[in-house]
Design a protein around this motif. Structure first.
Motif, mmCIF file in Angstrom:
data_model
loop_
_atom_site.group_PDB
_atom_site.id
_atom_site.type_symbol
_atom_site.label_atom_id
_atom_site.label_comp_id
_atom_site.label_asym_id
_atom_site.label_seq_id
_atom_site.Cartn_x
_atom_site.Cartn_y
_atom_site.Cartn_z
ATOM 1 N N VAL A 131 1.060 -1.307 0.107
ATOM 2 C CA VAL A 131 -0.324 0.236 0.321
ATOM 3 C C VAL A 131 0.939 1.080 -0.219
ATOM 4 O O VAL A 131 1.780 1.382 0.989
ATOM 5 C CB VAL A 131 -0.967 0.281 1.329
ATOM 6 C CG1 VAL A 131 -1.888 1.359 1.027
ATOM 7 C CG2 VAL A 131 -2.060 -1.048 0.919
ATOM 8 N N ALA A 151 -11.537 -0.281 -2.122
ATOM 9 C CA ALA A 151 -9.780 -0.835 -2.519
ATOM 10 C C ALA A 151 -10.160 -1.706 -3.413
ATOM 11 O O ALA A 151 -8.980 -1.668 -4.181
ATOM 12 C CB ALA A 151 -8.792 -1.674 -1.206
ATOM 13 N N ILE A 163 -7.444 -1.541 -5.784
ATOM 14 C CA ILE A 163 -5.961 -2.733 -6.314
ATOM 15 C C ILE A 163 -5.123 -3.383 -8.216
ATOM 16 O O ILE A 163 -6.263 -4.060 -8.638
ATOM 17 C CB ILE A 163 -6.102 -3.619 -5.328
ATOM 18 C CG1 ILE A 163 -5.524 -3.138 -4.096
ATOM 19 C CG2 ILE A 163 -4.663 -4.913 -5.548
ATOM 20 C CD1 ILE A 163 -6.781 -3.975 -3.016
ATOM 21 N N LEU A 173 -1.884 -1.226 -3.640
ATOM 22 C CA LEU A 173 -3.106 -0.404 -3.263
ATOM 23 C C LEU A 173 -2.181 1.095 -4.011
ATOM 24 O O LEU A 173 -1.116 1.653 -3.296
ATOM 25 C CB LEU A 173 -3.264 -0.127 -2.491
ATOM 26 C CG LEU A 173 -4.153 0.713 -1.599
ATOM 27 C CD1 LEU A 173 -5.719 0.820 -3.501
ATOM 28 C CD2 LEU A 173 -5.468 0.457 -0.997
#
Length: 261
Positions: free
Chosen positions: A37, A70, A74, A85
């Motif tokens: 992330v 999310a 992604i 991400l």
């Protein structure tokens, strides 16, 4: 649930993004389903694994500010088991926009909670500042991994960062732990590097990883090719250090599971 690790240091230039990218890649090539992330507006973790802005359907910014799930942002990287991400420069405005959001410190946690069972590891590459984005990362993380350059001023910054982690533990996330400290940019020929390393090990003991990341050309070159160093030149000393570091990190997790059982 995923093991969520915030890679953080409020001092810039310590190898934070290099550490995030190469640990995530090492975990992935060892068979662990991993999510990287990018919570840094510089978005270097995104480009560092070969993902360009024009490839993005959405980014972590849209997830935080506009509530996009999310899994719609992604991206599966070209590396097996490694998803990202991503971040873009838009993220720079998120700290201001989040001020008006209820429970703003938990915005990233709300984004990641629905996908927590999909991964073995989630690594959060934090900005080089202790602002709202870094606080969001620490609120949803189980632990913090601190890359620390082997120089004098890094010692001062480490004390401030530990105090910040303690504040998060007392107010927002009582479960957060120190995963460990990674010594980076180490030069064995440099007396100061050795002294700093000795002092950190003396103070933090087993919380300092045995694997030490040296100054290495491969680590500097790899980002310009959009490839993690562990794939760009796996035989280099820098790449080997991160491969060993990932093994240590995995072992930490097994020890923690035994202690909790």
């Amino acid at each position: 649930m995923a093991r969520i690790i915030a890679v953080a240091n409020q001092k810039g230039g310590v190898g934070k993004t290099t550490t995030s990218i190469n640990i995530a890649t090492s975990l992935a090539i060892n068979g662990s389903k991993t999510l990287l992330v990018d919570i840094d507006p510089q978005s270097n973790a995104t480009s560092g694994v070969g993902i360009q802005a024009d490839e993005l359907r959405a980014s972590v910014y849209q997830c935080l500010i506009h509530g996009i799930p999310a899994d719609q942002a992604i991206i599966q990287s070209k590396i097996d088991n490694l998803s990202v991400l991503p971040a873009t420069a838009d993220l720079a405005g998120a700290e201001v926009e989040l001020i008006h959001v209820d429970s703003r410190e938990s915005a990233l946690k709300r984004v990641l909670d629905p996908i927590g069972d999909d991964y073995g590891y989630v690594l959060l590459d934090c900005p080089p500042a202790f602002g709202l984005l870094t606080i969001n990362a620490m609120v949803c993380a189980s632990s913090v991994l601190i890359p620390m350059q082997c120089e004098y001023y890094a010692m001062e910054g480490l004390g401030r960062l530990m105090a910040s982690i303690d504040r998060v533990r007392m107010t927002l996330n009582p479960a957060i732990e120190l995963e460990g400290i990674v010594l980076t940019m180490f030069d064995s020929r440099n007396t100061l590097s050795r002294q700093v390393a000795d002092e950190v090990r003396s103070h933090f003991g087993e919380k300092v990883f045995k694997s030490v990341v040296p100054r290495n050309v491969t680590l500097a070159e790899a980002p310009s090719y959009g490839r993690p160093a562990v794939l760009y030149n796996s035989g280099s000393s820098g790449a080997q250090a991160y491969l060993e570091l990932a093994k240590e990190l995995t072992h930490h997790g097994k020890e923690g599971s035994r202690e909790r059982s």
